[in-house]
Scaffold this motif. Sequence first.
Motif, PDB file in Angstrom:
ATOM      1  N   SER A  69       0.823  -1.212   0.000  1.00  0.00           N
ATOM      2  CA  SER A  69       0.000   0.000   0.000  1.00  0.00           C
ATOM      3  C   SER A  69       0.858   1.263   0.000  1.00  0.00           C
ATOM      4  O   SER A  69       0.477   2.265  -0.602  1.00  0.00           O
ATOM      5  CB  SER A  69      -0.964   0.004   1.188  1.00  0.00           C
ATOM      6  N   GLY A  70       2.011   1.218   0.645  1.00  0.00           N
ATOM      7  CA  GLY A  70       2.917   2.368   0.617  1.00  0.00           C
ATOM      8  C   GLY A  70       3.372   2.689  -0.797  1.00  0.00           C
ATOM      9  O   GLY A  70       3.475   3.853  -1.176  1.00  0.00           O
ATOM     10  N   GLY A  71       3.611   1.658  -1.600  1.00  0.00           N
ATOM     11  CA  GLY A  71       3.995   1.851  -2.997  1.00  0.00           C
ATOM     12  C   GLY A  71       2.841   2.367  -3.832  1.00  0.00           C
ATOM     13  O   GLY A  71       3.027   3.228  -4.697  1.00  0.00           O
ATOM     14  N   VAL A  72       1.640   1.848  -3.577  1.00  0.00           N
ATOM     15  CA  VAL A  72       0.459   2.335  -4.292  1.00  0.00           C
ATOM     16  C   VAL A  72       0.300   3.830  -4.029  1.00  0.00           C
ATOM     17  O   VAL A  72       0.036   4.612  -4.939  1.00  0.00           O
ATOM     18  CB  VAL A  72      -0.819   1.567  -3.854  1.00  0.00           C
ATOM     19  N   LYS A  73       0.544   4.219  -2.789  1.00  0.00           N
ATOM     20  CA  LYS A  73       0.408   5.629  -2.395  1.00  0.00           C
ATOM     21  C   LYS A  73       1.508   6.486  -3.022  1.00  0.00           C
ATOM     22  O   LYS A  73       1.217   7.498  -3.662  1.00  0.00           O
ATOM     23  CB  LYS A  73       0.445   5.734  -0.868  1.00  0.00           C
ATOM     24  N   THR A  74       2.768   6.114  -2.856  1.00  0.00           N
ATOM     25  CA  THR A  74       3.878   6.948  -3.330  1.00  0.00           C
ATOM     26  C   THR A  74       4.001   6.966  -4.847  1.00  0.00           C
ATOM     27  O   THR A  74       4.463   7.953  -5.410  1.00  0.00           O
ATOM     28  CB  THR A  74       5.222   6.520  -2.710  1.00  0.00           C
ATOM     29  N   GLU A  81      -7.401  13.313  -5.506  1.00  0.00           N
ATOM     30  CA  GLU A  81      -8.314  14.446  -5.622  1.00  0.00           C
ATOM     31  C   GLU A  81      -9.713  13.960  -5.991  1.00  0.00           C
ATOM     32  O   GLU A  81     -10.703  14.614  -5.695  1.00  0.00           O
ATOM     33  CB  GLU A  81      -7.814  15.435  -6.680  1.00  0.00           C
ATOM     34  N   GLU A  82      -9.767  12.801  -6.615  1.00  0.00           N
ATOM     35  CA  GLU A  82     -11.038  12.242  -7.075  1.00  0.00           C
ATOM     36  C   GLU A  82     -11.596  11.172  -6.138  1.00  0.00           C
ATOM     37  O   GLU A  82     -12.798  10.949  -6.082  1.00  0.00           O
ATOM     38  CB  GLU A  82     -10.833  11.650  -8.473  1.00  0.00           C
ATOM     39  N   TYR A  83     -10.698  10.495  -5.415  1.00  0.00           N
ATOM     40  CA  TYR A  83     -11.108   9.368  -4.583  1.00  0.00           C
ATOM     41  C   TYR A  83     -10.706   9.560  -3.132  1.00  0.00           C
ATOM     42  O   TYR A  83      -9.649  10.113  -2.836  1.00  0.00           O
ATOM     43  CB  TYR A  83     -10.488   8.060  -5.092  1.00  0.00           C
ATOM     44  N   ASP A  84     -11.557   9.066  -2.226  1.00  0.00           N
ATOM     45  CA  ASP A  84     -11.170   8.904  -0.829  1.00  0.00           C
ATOM     46  C   ASP A  84     -10.423   7.581  -0.769  1.00  0.00           C
ATOM     47  O   ASP A  84     -10.970   6.539  -1.155  1.00  0.00           O
ATOM     48  CB  ASP A  84     -12.405   8.826   0.083  1.00  0.00           C
ATOM     49  N   VAL A  85      -9.185   7.630  -0.301  1.00  0.00           N
ATOM     50  CA  VAL A  85      -8.367   6.421  -0.256  1.00  0.00           C
ATOM     51  C   VAL A  85      -7.817   6.239   1.155  1.00  0.00           C
ATOM     52  O   VAL A  85      -7.334   7.193   1.769  1.00  0.00           O
ATOM     53  CB  VAL A  85      -7.188   6.486  -1.260  1.00  0.00           C
ATOM     54  N   VAL A  86      -7.907   5.030   1.648  1.00  0.00           N
ATOM     55  CA  VAL A  86      -7.327   4.681   2.942  1.00  0.00           C
ATOM     56  C   VAL A  86      -6.286   3.601   2.662  1.00  0.00           C
ATOM     57  O   VAL A  86      -6.591   2.591   2.012  1.00  0.00           O
ATOM     58  CB  VAL A  86      -8.403   4.165   3.928  1.00  0.00           C
ATOM     59  N   TYR A  87      -5.057   3.842   3.128  1.00  0.00           N
ATOM     60  CA  TYR A  87      -3.937   2.929   2.875  1.00  0.00           C
ATOM     61  C   TYR A  87      -3.539   2.203   4.159  1.00  0.00           C
ATOM     62  O   TYR A  87      -3.449   2.820   5.222  1.00  0.00           O
ATOM     63  CB  TYR A  87      -2.723   3.702   2.368  1.00  0.00           C
ATOM     64  N   GLY A  88      -3.228   0.929   4.016  1.00  0.00           N
ATOM     65  CA  GLY A  88      -2.765   0.149   5.156  1.00  0.00           C
ATOM     66  C   GLY A  88      -1.512   0.716   5.793  1.00  0.00           C
ATOM     67  O   GLY A  88      -1.357   0.662   7.013  1.00  0.00           O
ATOM     68  N   ILE A  89      -0.628   1.274   4.975  1.00  0.00           N
ATOM     69  CA  ILE A  89       0.623   1.845   5.490  1.00  0.00           C
ATOM     70  C   ILE A  89       0.356   2.916   6.555  1.00  0.00           C
ATOM     71  O   ILE A  89       1.140   3.102   7.468  1.00  0.00           O
ATOM     72  CB  ILE A  89       1.498   2.412   4.344  1.00  0.00           C
ATOM     73  N   GLU A 173       2.151  -6.367   7.374  1.00  0.00           N
ATOM     74  CA  GLU A 173       1.015  -7.176   7.774  1.00  0.00           C
ATOM     75  C   GLU A 173      -0.242  -6.321   7.720  1.00  0.00           C
ATOM     76  O   GLU A 173      -0.179  -5.095   7.786  1.00  0.00           O
ATOM     77  CB  GLU A 173       1.209  -7.771   9.163  1.00  0.00           C
ATOM     78  N   LYS A 174      -1.375  -6.980   7.537  1.00  0.00           N
ATOM     79  CA  LYS A 174      -2.677  -6.319   7.496  1.00  0.00           C
ATOM     80  C   LYS A 174      -2.699  -5.173   6.485  1.00  0.00           C
ATOM     81  O   LYS A 174      -3.224  -4.102   6.750  1.00  0.00           O
ATOM     82  CB  LYS A 174      -3.076  -5.822   8.885  1.00  0.00           C
ATOM     83  N   ASP A 175      -2.109  -5.415   5.314  1.00  0.00           N
ATOM     84  CA  ASP A 175      -2.036  -4.372   4.294  1.00  0.00           C
ATOM     85  C   ASP A 175      -3.317  -4.352   3.476  1.00  0.00           C
ATOM     86  O   ASP A 175      -3.910  -5.399   3.195  1.00  0.00           O
ATOM     87  CB  ASP A 175      -0.831  -4.597   3.380  1.00  0.00           C
ATOM     88  N   PHE A 176      -3.724  -3.153   3.106  1.00  0.00           N
ATOM     89  CA  PHE A 176      -4.974  -2.990   2.353  1.00  0.00           C
ATOM     90  C   PHE A 176      -4.972  -1.641   1.660  1.00  0.00           C
ATOM     91  O   PHE A 176      -4.191  -0.740   2.006  1.00  0.00           O
ATOM     92  CB  PHE A 176      -6.184  -3.086   3.283  1.00  0.00           C
ATOM     93  N   VAL A 177      -5.851  -1.511   0.691  1.00  0.00           N
ATOM     94  CA  VAL A 177      -6.183  -0.221   0.081  1.00  0.00           C
ATOM     95  C   VAL A 177      -7.699  -0.191  -0.027  1.00  0.00           C
ATOM     96  O   VAL A 177      -8.309  -1.140  -0.509  1.00  0.00           O
ATOM     97  CB  VAL A 177      -5.534  -0.043  -1.314  1.00  0.00           C
ATOM     98  N   ALA A 178      -8.300   0.889   0.471  1.00  0.00           N
ATOM     99  CA  ALA A 178      -9.757   1.065   0.413  1.00  0.00           C
ATOM    100  C   ALA A 178     -10.058   2.332  -0.394  1.00  0.00           C
ATOM    101  O   ALA A 178      -9.434   3.366  -0.163  1.00  0.00           O
ATOM    102  CB  ALA A 178     -10.327   1.196   1.824  1.00  0.00           C
ATOM    103  N   VAL A 179     -10.985   2.223  -1.352  1.00  0.00           N
ATOM    104  CA  VAL A 179     -11.244   3.333  -2.274  1.00  0.00           C
ATOM    105  C   VAL A 179     -12.742   3.553  -2.435  1.00  0.00           C
ATOM    106  O   VAL A 179     -13.510   2.595  -2.595  1.00  0.00           O
ATOM    107  CB  VAL A 179     -10.661   3.005  -3.681  1.00  0.00           C
TER     108      VAL A 179
END
Length: 183
Positions: A69-74, A81-89, A173-179
């Motif tokens: 998730s850290g890589g998805v974010k960075t 700007e378009e999506y609410d995103v919650v990252y496991g990181i 551990e417990k990594d996720f991406v929520a969109v």
Amino acid sequence: MRRHEVFTRRTTTHNESISLTPPRLYRQERDWTCSVACLRTILSAFMDEVPAEDSFVVNCGMQPGPCYSGGVKTQGLLNEEEYDVVYGIDHPEIEFEDILDLMKEGYYIMLESMVNYAHWMVLLGYYAIAPHDNMENYQLLFYDPYYNQVRMINADEFIGMWIDGNYENTKVEKDFVAVRKKK
């Protein structure tokens, strides 16, 4: 049923089934692009034309290997700007109950686990099967982009595997991406 001599009995307050299925499911096109396939699958809920896998790989400079998730974010794989995103990181304290709360709030969820070593799948549903006394009675429905299949997994079993296959080195551990789409 486990006797719980060694394993902890997990319980939940979520006694109602939850499901959220994107309209299109995208198979990964490379051995290492499960994260991209999951993102494409989730984005199909918000856009008619989802960018091709190559677009993500090339435009974000992705390299073979696991993506967390850290890589998805960075790497900027999602337009925040378009999506609410919650990252496991950003949420190392997350519990599976919190994932279910996000799903109830309309977030599409992708989870990384040791299923297939270091692998992302899209959570399609959580099914509360009576009696509701522990997580062994619940089922999770996932889309697995590697096999291009929908898979049912016991919730208790998945929670036990919700850790990176290379945890000793990555500590992921417990990594996720929520969109979800911004309101």
